[in-house]
Design an enzyme around this catalytic site. Structure first.
Site, PDB file in Angstrom:
ATOM      1  CG  ASP A  40     -39.856 -50.084 -37.944  1.00 30.18           C
ATOM      2  OD1 ASP A  40     -39.559 -48.977 -37.448  1.00 30.18           O
ATOM      3  OD2 ASP A  40     -40.369 -50.228 -39.069  1.00 30.18           O
ATOM      4  CE1 TYR A  43     -42.863 -47.505 -30.555  1.00 32.02           C
ATOM      5  CE2 TYR A  43     -43.970 -49.324 -31.668  1.00 32.02           C
ATOM      6  CZ  TYR A  43     -44.033 -48.154 -30.948  1.00 32.02           C
ATOM      7  OH  TYR A  43     -45.254 -47.633 -30.599  1.00 32.02           O
ATOM      8  CB  SER A  89     -54.077 -51.170 -36.108  1.00 31.77           C
ATOM      9  OG  SER A  89     -54.587 -51.940 -35.054  1.00 31.77           O
ATOM     10  CG  LEU A  90     -53.083 -54.894 -40.847  1.00 29.89           C
ATOM     11  CD1 LEU A  90     -52.053 -54.777 -41.951  1.00 29.89           C
ATOM     12  CD2 LEU A  90     -53.898 -56.170 -41.032  1.00 29.89           C
ATOM     13  CD  GLU A 122     -54.037 -57.047 -49.712  1.00 25.95           C
ATOM     14  OE1 GLU A 122     -53.586 -55.965 -49.310  1.00 25.95           O
ATOM     15  OE2 GLU A 122     -55.246 -57.277 -49.893  1.00 25.95           O
ATOM     16  CE  LYS A 124     -47.709 -54.023 -42.226  1.00 30.88           C
ATOM     17  NZ  LYS A 124     -46.762 -52.914 -42.199  1.00 30.88           N
ATOM     18  CG  ASP A 126     -41.883 -49.843 -44.568  1.00 29.51           C
ATOM     19  OD1 ASP A 126     -42.763 -49.490 -43.769  1.00 29.51           O
ATOM     20  OD2 ASP A 126     -40.689 -49.968 -44.257  1.00 29.51           O
ATOM     21  NE  ARG A 145     -54.642 -47.302 -38.918  1.00 34.00           N
ATOM     22  CZ  ARG A 145     -54.108 -47.361 -37.713  1.00 34.00           C
ATOM     23  NH1 ARG A 145     -53.040 -46.665 -37.438  1.00 34.00           N
ATOM     24  NH2 ARG A 145     -54.636 -48.123 -36.791  1.00 34.00           N
ATOM     25  CD  GLU A 186     -49.083 -48.420 -46.332  1.00 37.15           C
ATOM     26  OE1 GLU A 186     -50.287 -48.586 -46.025  1.00 37.15           O
ATOM     27  OE2 GLU A 186     -48.174 -48.359 -45.490  1.00 37.15           O
ATOM     28  CE1 TYR A 238     -55.133 -50.757 -46.484  1.00 43.86           C
ATOM     29  CE2 TYR A 238     -52.984 -50.212 -47.417  1.00 43.86           C
ATOM     30  CZ  TYR A 238     -53.930 -50.075 -46.406  1.00 43.86           C
ATOM     31  OH  TYR A 238     -53.665 -49.272 -45.341  1.00 43.86           O
ATOM     32  CE  LYS A 303     -55.656 -56.488 -46.360  1.00 42.99           C
ATOM     33  NZ  LYS A 303     -55.778 -55.305 -47.220  1.00 42.99           N
ATOM     34  CE  LYS A 327     -44.676 -55.167 -39.456  1.00 41.46           C
ATOM     35  NZ  LYS A 327     -43.868 -54.637 -38.430  1.00 41.46           N
ATOM     36  CB  CYS A 421      -3.358 -38.867 -48.224  1.00 36.13           C
ATOM     37  SG  CYS A 421      -3.605 -40.567 -48.769  1.00 36.13           S
ATOM     38  CB  CYS A 424       0.609 -40.852 -50.391  1.00 37.44           C
ATOM     39  SG  CYS A 424      -0.488 -39.463 -50.762  1.00 37.44           S
ATOM     40  CB  CYS A 439      -5.588 -38.284 -51.534  1.00 38.99           C
ATOM     41  SG  CYS A 439      -3.818 -38.456 -51.802  1.00 38.99           S
ATOM     42  CB  CYS A 445      -1.682 -41.357 -53.416  1.00 43.72           C
ATOM     43  SG  CYS A 445      -2.567 -42.168 -52.073  1.00 43.72           S
TER      44      CYS A 445
END
Ligand code: D41
Length: 681
Positions: A40, A43, A89-90, A122, A124, A126, A145, A186, A238, A303, A327, A421, A424, A439, A445
C-alpha cells in the site's frame, strides 16, 4: 504566469501518463482481483506523485485520471447499488505534523481553540467498507462501498456474517428506530480466523491469502454465499448514511452508543478525546497494543464528535473535512530475493528460507523469511532475483508476500527442491499427500542431530543451562556428541577445548549436566523429541502411565486411551519405541544417571479438574505461569495456549491482552488470580 496555460514539458506529461497507467493497473489488481502486487505504501507514493504533478500542471488532469476517483468499478456479477448518501473517502495523514495541520484547519473553520474540540479516535480496521440498509429494523440490503456512489449488492453474503444483525433490537433501546437506517462499517477477518483459513487453504492445495484484508474482500465477493458463510468474517460499525423518519443523537460517539443498543457491533477501542494532543496519545497507545489486538488495523481515524460541527465543516471533493485517517508507518516493503536456502528441522522437515536483501519493515531489518513449502513457492512462482513484497502481519515473523512480476529480471531462476539433504546427503523424500519434504537421514543427519540435542537441552525439556545453540553445533561438528546421551560423557577438558569456551564455563556446563539428571518423567518424555509429542502430551503420558516402561510397552490401543492422544500421536509414540537406536539412547541416558520420581497414577476422572480446558494469560502474582500450569495439570486440567469455544476458563493475570479479549468475544468465563487459587484449593 498562469499555470493552466503553462506548457507541460514532455517528460512530465509522459511521467503522468506512466503513473496513471501503473495506478490503474494496481487499482484493478487491488479492487477487482483482490490480489495486489505492491505494498500500500508504494501505491500511496505513486498516487501522491501523480497528485503533485497534477496540482503543478492542472492541464494534466484528465476526467479519467485515477486521482479523480477513489475506488474501483464493481464486479459485473453482483447487482449495482446506488448509495443515496455517498460513502465518502477519508483523507490520510502520515505524520503528527499532518494531523496537527488537520486540527488547525478544523479549529480555524469552527472559530474555536483546538483544545475545545472533541474528537473520537477509532482504530482504522483493515477490511472493507460496507453499507447495511435496515427498513423497519430488518436488514434489506448490504452493499460494498465501490467508488462511493455505486457499490455492489452483497446482501446474501453479508447475511452470513454472525455479527451483522438481520433484525435490529428495539426493546432495550430508548430511542425509536428510524424507518430507514443505513449503517456503515468495516467487514474484516480476525487474525486468528485468517491464520486458520490460510492453514485450510494450504492443506487444500489452494492459494493462501496475502493478508486479512484480501481474505475478507475475497470472502465477501464470493458468488456462492455458502463459501462466504464458511469464512470467519466480522463487522464493526462506525457510522450512518441514509436516515428517514427518525432522529439520531447529536454526537458521533452517542450515535455509536445508540447503534450498539440496537444490536450492532461497535469497536470497543473507540474513545472520545479532547484536542489533537489527546488524539496523538491515543495513536501511540493503540500503536503499542496493535500486535495484541485480535484484528488487523492500519491506523487510527479521528472524527470531530459534534454533528453540528461536522456539518459546519462539510467536505471537499469526496472526503469530509471533519475526519482524517492517521496511518501507521508501512509494515511492508519491497526487496530482492537473493536466494532460497533450505533448512533441516529436528524431524527432518525441509523448510525453504528466503534470503533477502536487507530491508526495513516496520522498524526492524529483515534478511530472512520462511517460505512454508515447495508447493507454495511454485504456486506463487517465486524466483531467485525477483522483487518481492515483505510484510509483517500481526506477529513479528516477516513473511514474503507477492512477487512484483513487472520487476522480474530475465535471468530470474525458479526454485528447484534438492533431491538430497544439503547437510548429510541422504535422500529427501516427500510422502504422497504431504506438503512437507523431509530428509530421510534421521539421527544420521547432523542437522537433525543438532536440533534434537538443542531440543533435549532446552529449558522446558532437560533444562541444561549453558548448552546453547553455538555450543551444540561445535559439539556435533567435532564429533564429541552424536546423541543426547553422549552429553553426559563429556569432560571439562573436552568442553574447555572448544572455541570461545572458558575453563569456568566448561565447569559450569558439566555441573549443569549433572544437575539435569534429576528430572521428571514428563520432561524426559518431552526431551526425547518424539514427533507429535509436545509438553502437554508428554505430561498426559507421564500422568497416565506413571513410569517409562509401561509407555515403552504400550500398544496402540492403550496409547489412544490417554487424554489428547489420537491415532496419529499414538502411532508416532509406538513407532518411536520400536526403533532400536532410540531404545539404546534411552538406556544410555538411564545408565548415565537420569532419574525421576515415579508418578502417582490417578484415574483421570477422579481428578477434580478432569476434562477442564484452561488458558492462562497475563502476569500472576503468587506464582509463575508455568507453575500455575503444573498445578492445574496435576489436578487433571488441560492447559492450552489458545482460547476457543472449547475453553472452560481463561485465567487472566495483570496486563492480560488478546487472549482475554478473545475470551470475552467468545463468552468464555474469565477468572482472576483469586479464582485460580480457588480452583487450586
Ligand atoms: O475502521 C475503518 N476502516 C474506518 C473507515 C473508520 N473507523 N471510520 C471511517 N469513517 C469514514 C467516514 C468519516 C468517511 C464516515 C472509515 C471510512 N470513512 C472509510 N472506509 C473506507 C473509505 C472510507
Amino acid at each position: 504566469m498562469n499555470k493552466t496555460a503553462m506548457a507541460i514539458p514532455t517528460d512530465i506529461s509522459a511521467r503522468a501518463q506512466e503513473l496513471r497507467k501503473q495506478i490503474n493497473d494496481h487499482n484493478y489488481r487491488y479492487y477487482v482481483l483482490d490480489d495486489p502486487e505492491i505494498p500500500d505504501a508504494e501505491y500511496d507514493r505513486l498516487f501522491r506523485e501523480l497528485q503533485a504533478l497534477e496540482e503543478q500542471y492542472p492541464a494534466l488532469v484528465k476526467p479519467d485520471s485515477p486521482t479523480q476517483r477513489v475506488g474501483a468499478e464493481p464486479l459485473k456479477a453482483f447487482g449495482e447499488v446506488k448509495h443515496v448518501v455517498p460513502m465518502l473517502s477519508l483523507g490520510n495523514a502520515f505524520s503528527d505534523e499532518e494531523v496537527r495541520d488537520f486540527g488547525r484547519r478544523v479549529a480555524e473553520k469552527l472559530g474555536l481553540a483546538e483544545d475545545e474540540i472533541d474528537f473520537t479516535a477509532e482504530p482504522k480496521l483493515d477490511g472493507l467498507a460496507i453499507s447495511l440498509l435496515y427498513e423497519d429494523g430488518v436488514l434489506v440490503r448490504a452493499a460494498t462501498r465501490g467508488d462511493g456512489v455505486t457499490g455492489e449488492d452483497v446482501t446474501q453474503n453479508v447475511r452470513t456474517i454472525p455479527s451483522v444483525p438481520l433484525r435490529l433490537l428495539r426493546a432495550v433501546a430508548q430511542r425509536p428506530l428510524p424507518r430507514v437506517l443505513e449503517v456503515r462499517g468495516e467487514v474484516y477477518m480476525p487474525k486468528a480466523g485468517f491464520e486458520a483459513l490460510n492453514e485450510r487453504q494450504r492443506a487444500a492445495g489452494e492459494k493462501p491469502f496475502a493478508n486479512p484484508r484480501n481474505a475478507a474482500a475475497g470472502s465477501l465477493r464470493q458468488l456462492d454465499p455458502k463459501v462466504t458463510a464458511s469464512r470467519p468474517l466480522a463487522m464493526f460499525c462506525y457510522g450512518v448514511g441514509q436516515v428517514e423518519d427518525g432522529q439520531l443523537p447529536d454526537r458521533h460517539s452517542a450515535i455509536l452508543a445508540q447503534l450498539k443498543d440496537w444490536g450492532l457491533r461497535v469497536c470497543p477501542e473507540i474513545h472520545t478525546v479532547r484536542g489533537i494532543d489527546a488524539c496523538l496519545d491515543y495513536y501511540r497507545d493503540i500503536g503499542e497494543r496493535r500486535a495484541g489486538l485480535p484484528y488487523e488495523i492500519d491506523g487510527v481515524v479521528y472524527k470531530v464528535d459534534r454533528i453540528d460541527q461536522q456539518e459546519t465543516l462539510g467536505f471537499v471533493s469526496r472526503a469530509p473535512r471533519w475526519a482524517i485517517a492517521h496511518k501507521f508507518p508501512a509494515q511492508e516493503a519491497l526487496t530482492r530475493l537473493l536466494a532460497i536456502d533450505i533448512q533441516v528441522g529436528r524431524t527432518g522437515a525441509i523448510t525453504p528460507v528466503a534470503r533477502l536483501e536487507p530491508v526495513e519493515v516496520g522498524g526492524v531489518t529483515v534478511t530472512n523469511a520462511t517460505l512454508h513449502n515447495q508447493d507454495e513457492i511454485a504456486r506463487r512462482d517465486l524466483r531467485v532475483g525477483d522483487t518481492v513484497v515483505v510484510y509483517r502481519a500481526g506477529d513479528v515473523i516477516p513473511k514474503v508476500g507477492s512477487v512484483v512480476l513487472s520487476h522480474r529480471p530475465p535471468d530470474a531462476k525458479p526454485f528447484v527442491m534438492p533431491t538430497h539433504c544439503p547437510v548429510c546427503g541422504s535422500d529427501i523424500v516427500r510422502l504422497e499427500g504431504q506438503a512437507i519434504a523431509r530428509c530421510s537421514g534421521g539421527l544420521f543427519c547432523p542437522a537433525q542431530r543438532k536440533e534434537a540435542i538443542k531440543h533435549f537441552a532446552s529449558r522446558r525439556a532437560m533444562d541444561i543451562e549453558g548448552l546453547g545453540e553455538k555450543l551444540v553445533e561445535q559439539l556435533v561438528d567435532r564429533e564429541l556428541v552424536h546423541d543426547p546421551a553422549d552429553l553426559y560423557a563429556l569432560t571439562v577438558e573436552q568442553v574447555a577445548s572448544l572455541e570461545r569456551i572458558a575453563q569456568k564455563s566448561a565447569e559450569n556446563l558439566i555441573a549443569a549436566l549433572e544437575k539435569s539428571k534429576a528430572t521428571s518423567l514428563g520432561r524426559f518424555l518431552f526431551a526425547l523429541g518424539i514427533r507429535e509429542v509436545g509438553e502437554t502430551t508428554a505430561q498426559s503420558l507421564a500422568q497416565y502411565f506413571g513410569d517409562l516402561q509401561p509407555i515403552e510397552e504400550a500398544d496402540l490401543e492403550t496409547l489412544q486411551s490417554v487424554p489428547d492422544v489420537g491415532p496419529i500421536v499414538a502411532n508416532s509414540i509406538y513407532t518411536f519405541f520400536r526403533q532400536a537406536h532410540n531404545l539404546d539412547v534411552i538406556d544410555k541416558l538411564i545408565a548415565a544417571g537420569i532419574h525421576w520420581p515415579k508418578v502417582e497414577v490417578k484415574a483421570p476422572e477422579v481428578l477434580p479438574l478432569a476434562g477442564k480446558v484452561i488458558v492462562l494469560t497475563g502476569t500472576l502474582e503468587s506464582m509463575s505461569r508455568p507453575e500455575a500450569k503444573k498445578h492445574l495439570q496435576a489436578l487433571g486440567a488441560k492447559v492450552t495456549g489458545s482460547v476457543s469455544k472449547k475453553t472452560d476458563w481463561v485465567i487472566a493475570g495483570e496486563a492480560a491482552g488478546s487472549k482475554l479479549k478473545k475470551a470475552q468475544e467468545l463468552g468464555v468465563e474469565v477468572l482472576d488470580e483469586a479464582g485460580l487459587l480457588n480452583l487450586l484449593q
